[in-house]
Design an enzyme around this catalytic site. Sequence first.
Site, PDB file in Angstrom:
ATOM      1  N   SER A 129       0.820  -1.249  -0.235  1.00  0.00           N
ATOM      2  CA  SER A 129       0.220   0.120  -0.273  1.00  0.00           C
ATOM      3  C   SER A 129       0.752   1.478  -0.048  1.00  0.00           C
ATOM      4  O   SER A 129       1.647   1.179   0.768  1.00  0.00           O
ATOM      5  CB  SER A 129      -0.957   0.146   0.810  1.00  0.00           C
ATOM      6  OG  SER A 129      -1.523   1.410   1.361  1.00  0.00           O
ATOM      7  N   TYR A 154      -1.823  -1.082  10.713  1.00  0.00           N
ATOM      8  CA  TYR A 154      -2.191  -1.635   9.561  1.00  0.00           C
ATOM      9  C   TYR A 154      -0.236  -1.123   8.685  1.00  0.00           C
ATOM     10  O   TYR A 154      -0.009  -1.673   7.970  1.00  0.00           O
ATOM     11  CB  TYR A 154      -3.213  -1.367   8.884  1.00  0.00           C
ATOM     12  CG  TYR A 154      -3.686  -1.220   7.612  1.00  0.00           C
ATOM     13  CD1 TYR A 154      -3.054  -0.069   6.925  1.00  0.00           C
ATOM     14  CD2 TYR A 154      -3.584  -2.351   7.462  1.00  0.00           C
ATOM     15  CE1 TYR A 154      -3.046  -0.349   5.113  1.00  0.00           C
ATOM     16  CE2 TYR A 154      -3.651  -2.776   5.847  1.00  0.00           C
ATOM     17  CZ  TYR A 154      -3.520  -1.294   5.307  1.00  0.00           C
ATOM     18  OH  TYR A 154      -3.586  -2.093   3.171  1.00  0.00           O
ATOM     19  N   LYS A 158       2.440  -3.589   6.817  1.00  0.00           N
ATOM     20  CA  LYS A 158       2.582  -3.298   4.781  1.00  0.00           C
ATOM     21  C   LYS A 158       4.302  -3.438   4.909  1.00  0.00           C
ATOM     22  O   LYS A 158       4.798  -3.779   4.576  1.00  0.00           O
ATOM     23  CB  LYS A 158       1.865  -2.271   4.510  1.00  0.00           C
ATOM     24  CG  LYS A 158       0.035  -2.893   4.303  1.00  0.00           C
ATOM     25  CD  LYS A 158       0.614  -4.069   3.761  1.00  0.00           C
ATOM     26  CE  LYS A 158      -1.625  -4.769   3.631  1.00  0.00           C
ATOM     27  NZ  LYS A 158      -1.204  -5.264   2.288  1.00  0.00           N
TER      28      LYS A 158
HETATM   29  C1  WQD Z   1      -9.169   9.184   1.376  1.00  0.00           C
HETATM   30  C2  WQD Z   1      -9.914  10.960   0.923  1.00  0.00           C
HETATM   31  C3  WQD Z   1     -10.470  11.574   3.314  1.00  0.00           C
HETATM   32  C4  WQD Z   1     -14.339   9.592   4.089  1.00  0.00           C
HETATM   33  C5  WQD Z   1      -7.159   4.578   2.894  1.00  0.00           C
HETATM   34  C6  WQD Z   1      -6.204   3.927   4.025  1.00  0.00           C
HETATM   35  C7  WQD Z   1      -4.770   3.727   2.615  1.00  0.00           C
HETATM   36  C8  WQD Z   1      -5.483   2.562   1.732  1.00  0.00           C
HETATM   37  C9  WQD Z   1      -6.866   3.396   1.236  1.00  0.00           C
HETATM   38  C10 WQD Z   1      -5.598   0.213   2.555  1.00  0.00           C
HETATM   39  C11 WQD Z   1      -8.785  11.336   2.682  1.00  0.00           C
HETATM   40  C12 WQD Z   1     -11.711  11.636   2.349  1.00  0.00           C
HETATM   41  C13 WQD Z   1     -13.119  10.012   3.567  1.00  0.00           C
HETATM   42  C14 WQD Z   1     -15.207  10.106   4.551  1.00  0.00           C
HETATM   43  C15 WQD Z   1     -13.773  12.099   3.338  1.00  0.00           C
HETATM   44  N1  WQD Z   1      -5.994   1.057   2.269  1.00  0.00           N
HETATM   45  N2  WQD Z   1     -13.133  11.081   3.166  1.00  0.00           N
HETATM   46  N3  WQD Z   1     -15.106  11.468   3.862  1.00  0.00           N
HETATM   47  O1  WQD Z   1      -7.238   7.415   4.071  1.00  0.00           O
HETATM   48  O2  WQD Z   1      -6.016   7.865   1.285  1.00  0.00           O
HETATM   49  O3  WQD Z   1      -6.222   5.285   2.369  1.00  0.00           O
HETATM   50  O4  WQD Z   1      -7.851   3.471   1.776  1.00  0.00           O
HETATM   51  O5  WQD Z   1      -4.347  -0.457   1.844  1.00  0.00           O
HETATM   52  O6  WQD Z   1      -3.996   2.670   4.155  1.00  0.00           O
HETATM   53  O7  WQD Z   1      -5.518   4.519   4.738  1.00  0.00           O
HETATM   54  O8  WQD Z   1      -8.510   6.838   1.733  1.00  0.00           O
HETATM   55  O9  WQD Z   1     -11.200   6.910   0.774  1.00  0.00           O
HETATM   56  O10 WQD Z   1     -10.916   7.078   3.752  1.00  0.00           O
HETATM   57  O11 WQD Z   1      -9.816   8.309   2.379  1.00  0.00           O
HETATM   58  O12 WQD Z   1     -14.029  13.342   3.122  1.00  0.00           O
HETATM   59  O13 WQD Z   1     -15.723  10.660   4.385  1.00  0.00           O
HETATM   60  O14 WQD Z   1     -11.271  10.916   1.301  1.00  0.00           O
HETATM   61  O15 WQD Z   1     -10.501  12.601   4.775  1.00  0.00           O
HETATM   62  O16 WQD Z   1      -9.303  12.335   2.169  1.00  0.00           O
HETATM   63  P1  WQD Z   1      -7.269   7.157   2.372  1.00  0.00           P
HETATM   64  P2  WQD Z   1     -10.421   7.086   2.455  1.00  0.00           P
END
Ligand code: WQD
Length: 340
Positions: A129, A154, A158
């Site tokens: 990741s 987590y 990785k």
């Molecule tokens: C994306 C953006 C949030 C939800 C995660 C894991 C990473 C990988 C992918 C496994 C961010 C914003 C989100 C919401 C929001 N997983 N958001 N409101 O955090 O980049 O990555 O998933 O490998 O390890 O950390 O993805 O989809 O959670 O967030 O504003 O209700 O959307 O702040 O900027 P992230 P995400």
Amino acid sequence: MAKAEKIIVTGGAGYIGSHTVVALVESGFEPVIVDDFSNADHKVHERLETITGKNLALYEGDCNDMDFMQEVIEKEGSITGIIHFAAFKAVGESVEKPLAYYKNNIGSLLVLLELMQRYAIDNFVFSSSCTVYGQPDKLPVTEDTPKKPAESPYGNTKQVCEEIIEDFVKSAGQFKAISLRYFNPIGAHPSSLIGELPLGIPSNLVPFVTQTAAGLREKLVVFGDDYDTTDGTCIRDYIHVVDLAKAHVKAISFIQESQKAKLYEVFNLGTGKGNSVLEVIKTFETVTGEQLNYEIGPRRSGDVEQVYASVDKSNEILGWQAELDLAQALKDAWNWQKTL
Ligand code: WQD
């Protein structure tokens, strides 16, 4: 017709695993699905057989269970390689339950590597990741961008798993491995038969968007609009899960064709393009015609401001690049959501 080469896909009933099973069949491989269904639905297996038109071997069990995994390898015989998806992956949960994450994510890797050594299975693709980069100092992120201290157990699993694999490649005879660092996987198969099935309240953006549009959630909260980005919201590299799946087939084939005895390579899997949260929302509304109910809320702790990939290495060496864009991924995600 040469017999199709067998590839064990751990977590093969999961989100990215199931799409990779389809891509493997489409490229002439014979996937063997291993899944404990702790985070996958049993109906995925029959859906995969519908999409591929093939009977697909399925073993229900835990990759941490050495006897179970040995039985799979013995029963199937002549396994060419393993693609290892099975892992716990909820960042927030990993902070509350670090031991469960270390035991499951690292334990399952150790079981697989030990069995691959015992049965001389030399072709391994690991699901990693972009979280290993943390908040990079420079963008886009290349595979040489220094890893930052993990921001969650987590993310640390990785990083640790990548190091274990690299050390094992150095020690072993012919073992070859690739770690694929995913950016933000989104979307669903165009058939709408498989897609993301988050358990409970989604922590990821796109399933929360589609569930809000479907009326399952009252509103989407945008976690902060005071970042130093074009519109103040965080930027990520959102990659269609179908493109991501195809990269795994490229990785398996690359290892098979490589003449290097001890091969270990890392590849970024992204589109090479960053999009903000508001851009995702606006694109979703445009492609679906849905009006999304959202509001700006406080930042979410642990979020990095912006991260997106350089995919030059994957393009040049794996011969892979993303073909589907954000709009297509959001359209496919919405079509999938409407079937639930
Ligand atoms: C994306 C953006 C949030 C939800 C995660 C894991 C990473 C990988 C992918 C496994 C961010 C914003 C989100 C919401 C929001 N997983 N958001 N409101 O955090 O980049 O990555 O998933 O490998 O390890 O950390 O993805 O989809 O959670 O967030 O504003 O209700 O959307 O702040 O900027 P992230 P995400």
